[in-house]
Design an enzyme around this catalytic site. Sequence first.
Site, short mmCIF file in Angstrom:
data_model
loop_
_atom_site.label_atom_id
_atom_site.label_comp_id
_atom_site.label_asym_id
_atom_site.label_seq_id
_atom_site.Cartn_x
_atom_site.Cartn_y
_atom_site.Cartn_z
N ASP A 16 0.87 -1.17 0.00
CA ASP A 16 0.00 0.00 0.00
C ASP A 16 0.91 1.22 0.00
O ASP A 16 2.10 1.13 0.30
CB ASP A 16 -0.89 -0.05 1.24
CG ASP A 16 -1.76 1.17 1.40
OD1 ASP A 16 -2.31 1.64 0.40
OD2 ASP A 16 -1.88 1.66 2.54
N ASP A 18 -0.25 5.03 1.12
CA ASP A 18 -0.49 5.96 2.22
C ASP A 18 -0.36 5.27 3.58
O ASP A 18 -0.99 4.25 3.84
CB ASP A 18 -1.89 6.56 2.10
CG ASP A 18 -2.03 7.44 0.87
OD1 ASP A 18 -1.41 8.52 0.87
OD2 ASP A 18 -2.72 7.05 -0.07
#
Length: 456
Positions: A16, A18
């Site tokens: 991922d 963020d």
Amino acid sequence: MGDHFSLSDCDVIGFDLDHTLCRYRLQESSKLIYNSFAQYLVAEKGYKEDLLSVTSEEWDFCFKGLVLDLEEGNFLKLAADGTILRACHGTKTMTAEMIEEVYGEKREWKHFKTINGTYARSAKYYFYDNYFDLPGALLCAKIVDSLEMTDGQKKYDFWKDIISAIEHNYKTTAFKENCGMYFPTVKKDPGKYLKSCPESLKNWLRSLKNAGKTVLLITSSHSDYCRLLCEHILGKDFEELFDIIISNALKPGFFSLTSQQRPFWTLDNDVETDMLPALEKAGWYSQGNWVHLLDLLKKMTEKPEPKVVYFGDSMRSDIFSARYYSNWETVLILEELEGDEVQEPDVTDFGSSLKKKGKYDSLTGQENYSVSKKWGSYFADCIAGAKSSQDTPYVTWCCSSIRNYSTITIPSILAIVDLPLDYKFTRFSGSNTNIDGYYPQAPAILISQSTEGTAA
């Protein structure tokens, strides 16, 4: 499945973006997110200007793992079995009597069985499980306070306005159109909100590719915002670090909507152009689904069942979804492991151990990830105001979710970049007393319970 997990055994390593690869300066980003929503509500929806003012003490309300009961205007901290450990009506702490008046003597929340094991969202509740969400929790709590003071309102219908504020600030075209407050502000001064990755992390990503691993980046951020983040934290040549980049992935739907299988799209100047029936080669794509991605990974690795691990910070969007739907290995990034709960080894007095400085108490100085004064430990807690003599902390619902759906849990990727690729982590076993899946060490409160016994 053995007791140990090693990255060297994985064919594909995914991330991922963020709060996983990209670390934020939480004090600044939290203020920005809060203000971006609050100013919209005041200017466009007629909410009182009191929402624009936040005291330093109020930031302590922000706590990962809360559930907002939209029918009652209550924020709930839940045990692993759904028992309500603590609750607030708006920002106001509820006494044991108040909790039992609404939820009965057993303090049972009626929607727990629905949300547990699905982490789905509903018009009746909202689960706050990542740092983008937390300022919104404080905002909603202050809205409930305001409604109580002015109208004595018992029906809480503000959620539609929160959704409007989210769509105004985060819609996929907002970055390009320079609308809302969030994206224009970050674009103007990204260094104020983002932490650059050290060279050790960049070298580690390169080492994964050099070791023959297929490296993925899967983010729900749109491609233009993804590019800004990656260029700032990793450098202009960041695309070389990944074999496949997928932006606007719309997680958790990327994993969960297997029956619909959203198609992948090609990108031209950050605009989705051609819909693809399948992925044929490495590259940068938008939207999509894990089933079609897996078909490509099989070709790239030349393995019928490539072993995939995915790093992420959200239980709902990353960890649960990747494990439950795709059966991927998962590594949860949990910044709470950097806090006082881990660093303080002697937890002999549970009550006093929770009297720590809150994460958002001060908006200046060094960031910390301490226990919240209002909410206590992220990992375990006693039942507030319980009449029984049971004072052993109950494992929280969030803590049990970590054990059930993550392979291992670490405070940040930096915690493992200096380890050899074949380092053997002890994985979570799913047993009630297992704490071995935390690296480099488990929270002190769980360590103490492992020898004394753990409540349900």
